[in-house]
Design an enzyme around this catalytic site. Structure first.
Site, PDB file in Angstrom:
ATOM      1  N   ASP A  48     -10.667  -7.630   6.361  1.00  0.00           N
ATOM      2  CA  ASP A  48      -9.686  -6.635   5.910  1.00  0.00           C
ATOM      3  C   ASP A  48     -10.293  -5.779   4.791  1.00  0.00           C
ATOM      4  O   ASP A  48     -10.298  -4.552   4.898  1.00  0.00           O
ATOM      5  CB  ASP A  48      -8.365  -7.295   5.478  1.00  0.00           C
ATOM      6  CG  ASP A  48      -7.393  -6.259   4.948  1.00  0.00           C
ATOM      7  OD1 ASP A  48      -6.774  -5.555   5.761  1.00  0.00           O
ATOM      8  OD2 ASP A  48      -7.293  -6.107   3.712  1.00  0.00           O
TER       9      ASP A  48
ATOM     10  N   SER B  12      11.710  -0.008   7.882  1.00  0.00           N
ATOM     11  CA  SER B  12      11.097  -1.243   7.425  1.00  0.00           C
ATOM     12  C   SER B  12      12.184  -2.302   7.439  1.00  0.00           C
ATOM     13  O   SER B  12      13.347  -1.988   7.179  1.00  0.00           O
ATOM     14  CB  SER B  12      10.568  -1.031   5.994  1.00  0.00           C
ATOM     15  OG  SER B  12       9.447  -1.819   5.731  1.00  0.00           O
ATOM     16  N   ARG B  13      11.796  -3.551   7.740  1.00  0.00           N
ATOM     17  CA  ARG B  13      12.827  -4.586   7.850  1.00  0.00           C
ATOM     18  C   ARG B  13      13.508  -4.832   6.515  1.00  0.00           C
ATOM     19  O   ARG B  13      14.710  -5.053   6.445  1.00  0.00           O
ATOM     20  CB  ARG B  13      12.202  -5.880   8.381  1.00  0.00           C
ATOM     21  CG  ARG B  13      11.635  -5.726   9.797  1.00  0.00           C
ATOM     22  CD  ARG B  13      10.700  -6.860  10.119  1.00  0.00           C
ATOM     23  NE  ARG B  13       9.753  -7.075   9.025  1.00  0.00           N
ATOM     24  CZ  ARG B  13       8.951  -8.106   8.924  1.00  0.00           C
ATOM     25  NH1 ARG B  13       8.956  -9.042   9.856  1.00  0.00           N
ATOM     26  NH2 ARG B  13       8.125  -8.217   7.912  1.00  0.00           N
TER      27      ARG B  13
ATOM     28  N   LYS C 249      -5.581   1.591   7.873  1.00  0.00           N
ATOM     29  CA  LYS C 249      -6.732   0.847   8.373  1.00  0.00           C
ATOM     30  C   LYS C 249      -6.384  -0.638   8.426  1.00  0.00           C
ATOM     31  O   LYS C 249      -5.589  -1.067   7.593  1.00  0.00           O
ATOM     32  CB  LYS C 249      -7.990   1.105   7.531  1.00  0.00           C
ATOM     33  CG  LYS C 249      -7.842   0.871   6.039  1.00  0.00           C
ATOM     34  CD  LYS C 249      -7.811  -0.416   5.345  1.00  0.00           C
ATOM     35  CE  LYS C 249      -8.340  -1.693   5.730  1.00  0.00           C
ATOM     36  NZ  LYS C 249      -8.154  -2.754   4.672  1.00  0.00           N
TER      37      LYS C 249
ATOM     38  N   ILE D 190       0.830  -1.214   0.000  1.00  0.00           N
ATOM     39  CA  ILE D 190       0.000   0.000   0.000  1.00  0.00           C
ATOM     40  C   ILE D 190       0.860   1.258   0.000  1.00  0.00           C
ATOM     41  O   ILE D 190       0.445   2.302  -0.522  1.00  0.00           O
ATOM     42  CB  ILE D 190      -1.025  -0.019   1.170  1.00  0.00           C
ATOM     43  CG1 ILE D 190      -2.098   1.036   0.957  1.00  0.00           C
ATOM     44  CG2 ILE D 190      -0.351   0.154   2.528  1.00  0.00           C
ATOM     45  CD1 ILE D 190      -2.897   0.865  -0.315  1.00  0.00           C
TER      46      ILE D 190
HETATM   47  P1  NAP Z   1       2.098  -5.823   3.148  1.00  0.00           P
HETATM   48  O1  NAP Z   1       2.706  -5.310   1.894  1.00  0.00           O
HETATM   49  O2  NAP Z   1       1.952  -7.285   3.334  1.00  0.00           O
HETATM   50  O3  NAP Z   1       2.824  -5.256   4.452  1.00  0.00           O
HETATM   51  C1  NAP Z   1       3.386  -3.972   4.528  1.00  0.00           C
HETATM   52  C2  NAP Z   1       4.776  -4.057   5.099  1.00  0.00           C
HETATM   53  O4  NAP Z   1       4.706  -4.272   6.507  1.00  0.00           O
HETATM   54  C3  NAP Z   1       5.576  -5.237   4.588  1.00  0.00           C
HETATM   55  O5  NAP Z   1       6.138  -4.984   3.330  1.00  0.00           O
HETATM   56  C4  NAP Z   1       6.610  -5.436   5.673  1.00  0.00           C
HETATM   57  O6  NAP Z   1       7.758  -4.634   5.392  1.00  0.00           O
HETATM   58  C5  NAP Z   1       5.897  -4.918   6.922  1.00  0.00           C
HETATM   59  N1  NAP Z   1       5.589  -6.065   7.770  1.00  0.00           N
HETATM   60  C6  NAP Z   1       5.069  -7.246   7.387  1.00  0.00           C
HETATM   61  N2  NAP Z   1       4.996  -8.086   8.427  1.00  0.00           N
HETATM   62  C7  NAP Z   1       5.506  -7.410   9.472  1.00  0.00           C
HETATM   63  C8  NAP Z   1       5.750  -7.761  10.826  1.00  0.00           C
HETATM   64  N3  NAP Z   1       5.497  -8.993  11.276  1.00  0.00           N
HETATM   65  N4  NAP Z   1       6.285  -6.829  11.641  1.00  0.00           N
HETATM   66  C9  NAP Z   1       6.607  -5.616  11.180  1.00  0.00           C
HETATM   67  N5  NAP Z   1       6.434  -5.238   9.880  1.00  0.00           N
HETATM   68  C10 NAP Z   1       5.875  -6.131   9.060  1.00  0.00           C
HETATM   69  O7  NAP Z   1       0.645  -5.220   3.351  1.00  0.00           O
HETATM   70  P2  NAP Z   1      -0.118  -4.027   2.638  1.00  0.00           P
HETATM   71  O8  NAP Z   1      -0.994  -4.592   1.593  1.00  0.00           O
HETATM   72  O9  NAP Z   1       0.785  -2.921   2.309  1.00  0.00           O
HETATM   73  O10 NAP Z   1      -1.100  -3.631   3.854  1.00  0.00           O
HETATM   74  C11 NAP Z   1      -0.627  -2.981   5.007  1.00  0.00           C
HETATM   75  C12 NAP Z   1      -1.804  -2.298   5.678  1.00  0.00           C
HETATM   76  O11 NAP Z   1      -2.413  -1.404   4.739  1.00  0.00           O
HETATM   77  C13 NAP Z   1      -2.898  -3.269   6.136  1.00  0.00           C
HETATM   78  O12 NAP Z   1      -3.431  -2.863   7.354  1.00  0.00           O
HETATM   79  C14 NAP Z   1      -3.937  -3.166   5.028  1.00  0.00           C
HETATM   80  O13 NAP Z   1      -5.247  -3.421   5.492  1.00  0.00           O
HETATM   81  C15 NAP Z   1      -3.782  -1.714   4.618  1.00  0.00           C
HETATM   82  N6  NAP Z   1      -4.226  -1.469   3.239  1.00  0.00           N
HETATM   83  C16 NAP Z   1      -3.798  -2.260   2.213  1.00  0.00           C
HETATM   84  C17 NAP Z   1      -4.309  -2.053   0.927  1.00  0.00           C
HETATM   85  C18 NAP Z   1      -3.868  -2.875  -0.256  1.00  0.00           C
HETATM   86  O14 NAP Z   1      -4.443  -2.719  -1.341  1.00  0.00           O
HETATM   87  N7  NAP Z   1      -2.856  -3.715  -0.149  1.00  0.00           N
HETATM   88  C19 NAP Z   1      -5.250  -1.052   0.700  1.00  0.00           C
HETATM   89  C20 NAP Z   1      -5.598  -0.232   1.753  1.00  0.00           C
HETATM   90  C21 NAP Z   1      -5.105  -0.449   3.020  1.00  0.00           C
HETATM   91  P3  NAP Z   1       9.221  -5.137   5.870  1.00  0.00           P
HETATM   92  O15 NAP Z   1       9.314  -6.596   5.557  1.00  0.00           O
HETATM   93  O16 NAP Z   1      10.148  -4.288   5.071  1.00  0.00           O
HETATM   94  O17 NAP Z   1       9.265  -4.851   7.355  1.00  0.00           O
END
Ligand code: NAP
Length: 307
Positions: free
Chosen positions: A168, A36-37, A90, A14
């Site tokens: 979600d 970020s990790r 969110k 995101i």
């Molecule tokens: P994501 O790419 O899976 O996660 C975002 C980043 O968080 C990962 O790249 C990772 O970065 C870090 N992360 C993952 N696991 C972690 C852990 N155990 N501890 C600490 N950091 C961790 O997810 P995303 O789709 O971006 O979604 C993240 C949030 O945005 C969620 O709450 C989601 O509901 C919201 N969101 C997503 C979307 C969408 O379309 N994807 C839309 C609106 C809102 P590192 O490995 O570099 O730490």
């Protein structure tokens, strides 16, 4: 006024899709660091932990926390304790209590906390709210059905406890419903859990308002083909359809409103507004409905889910 020095924590999908372009195009913000990790942003100083980032870059005024919800509280606590304004992706947290704790902490520290709900800023949401306010609403049907394999490939956190599963995306529908309809409460629910997962793949929810307005919501992650993110209301002024995640408003089949999508630019405008005003914006009502569903819902185990 000089821009708000911003840092992002949790550089993933995101952030790349929405946060970065919205920040670049908003003169109220300047991105000065990330934590970020693994993820980094080209040309921006990066750190692997929020602690290291806050220590090394004292000029940070605000942080956007974009990691999965199970890990948001700890980062938010550290940022607020360091006196930074906080933007929460969110859902704002994994539990209601931790969000309440953050709200109190932000108040004590005199900084702004923003629980963002991007779908509330979808183009036709305000038009739908105005339409419904001007008529009698008899019933509402929310249909939020998408293909999890397409939208959430390899996201293990989403299937773990606290990842919310189908809620979600479903919480996006609830963030619109809680904005455009009177206060509702859950009266019954069925949640379907794959036998190998800790969060649901589908949910069937029945709500009503104090005045008796029935609202039925169906969330399903097994939808292939056409995806559905629609809210349909039967009213005295006709059938209102808020379609495509809040993008288009039609009444009796006639398109009444549509505009280009700009949810995240609107979120950052709102964040700048509350930082400048010295206030917070934390509405947990969508998350409360999800918590109620886990509390009141019947559990059904369905076939195992594999990516
Ligand atoms: P994501 O790419 O899976 O996660 C975002 C980043 O968080 C990962 O790249 C990772 O970065 C870090 N992360 C993952 N696991 C972690 C852990 N155990 N501890 C600490 N950091 C961790 O997810 P995303 O789709 O971006 O979604 C993240 C949030 O945005 C969620 O709450 C989601 O509901 C919201 N969101 C997503 C979307 C969408 O379309 N994807 C839309 C609106 C809102 P590192 O490995 O570099 O730490």
């Amino acid at each position: 006024m000089s821009p708000i020095n911003l840092a992002i924590v949790g550089v993933g999908k995101i952030v790349r899709d929405q946060h970065l372009p919205s920040i670049v195009n908003n003169p109220d913000f300047e991105l000065i660091a990330t934590a970020s990790r693994h993820g980094t942003v080209e040309g921006i100083p990066s750190f692997t932990t929020i602690e290291a980032m806050l220590d090394a870059v004292p000029a940070i005024n605000a942080v956007s926390l974009c990691m999965p919800p199970q890990y948001r509280y700890e980062a938010a606590y550290k940022a607020l304790m360091a006196g930074k304004h906080v933007f929460l992706e969110k859902p704002p947290g994994a539990t209601l209590s931790e969000v309440a704790d953050l709200e109190n902490l932000a108040k004590a520290k005199g900084v702004s906390l923003f629980a963002s709900w991007h779908s509330r800023y979808a183009p036709a949401v305000e038009a739908a709210k105005a339409f419904l306010a001007g008529t009698k609403v008899h019933s509402v049907h929310v249909i939020w059905k998408e293909d999890v394999r397409h939208w959430h490939p390899n996201q293990e956190w989403i299937w773990q406890a606290g990842g919310l599963g189908v809620f979600d995306p479903g919480i996006n529908a609830l963030s619109i419903v809680t904005h455009i309809l009177p206060a509702l409460f859950l009266t019954g629910a069925t949640l379907e859990f794959p036998e190998n997962r800790d969060s649901p793949i589908a949910a069937d929810l029945h709500f009503k308002s104090g005045a008796g307005l029935p609202v039925h919501a169906e969330f399903d992650w097994r939808q292939t083909g056409k995806q559905s993110w629609d809210i349909v209301a039967e009213t005295d002024a006709g059938q209102m359809v808020l379609a495509d995640g809040g993008s288009k408003l039609s009444v009796d089949g006639e398109l009444k409103f549509s505009a280009p999508e700009a949810e995240y630019p609107s979120l950052y405008r709102r964040f700048a507004e509350i930082v400048k005003a010295g206030t917070s914006d934390v509405d947990v009502s969508p998350l409360r409905h999800v918590a109620d569903a886990f509390m009141l819902g019947k559990r059904k185990f369905v076939e195992a889910f594999y990516d």
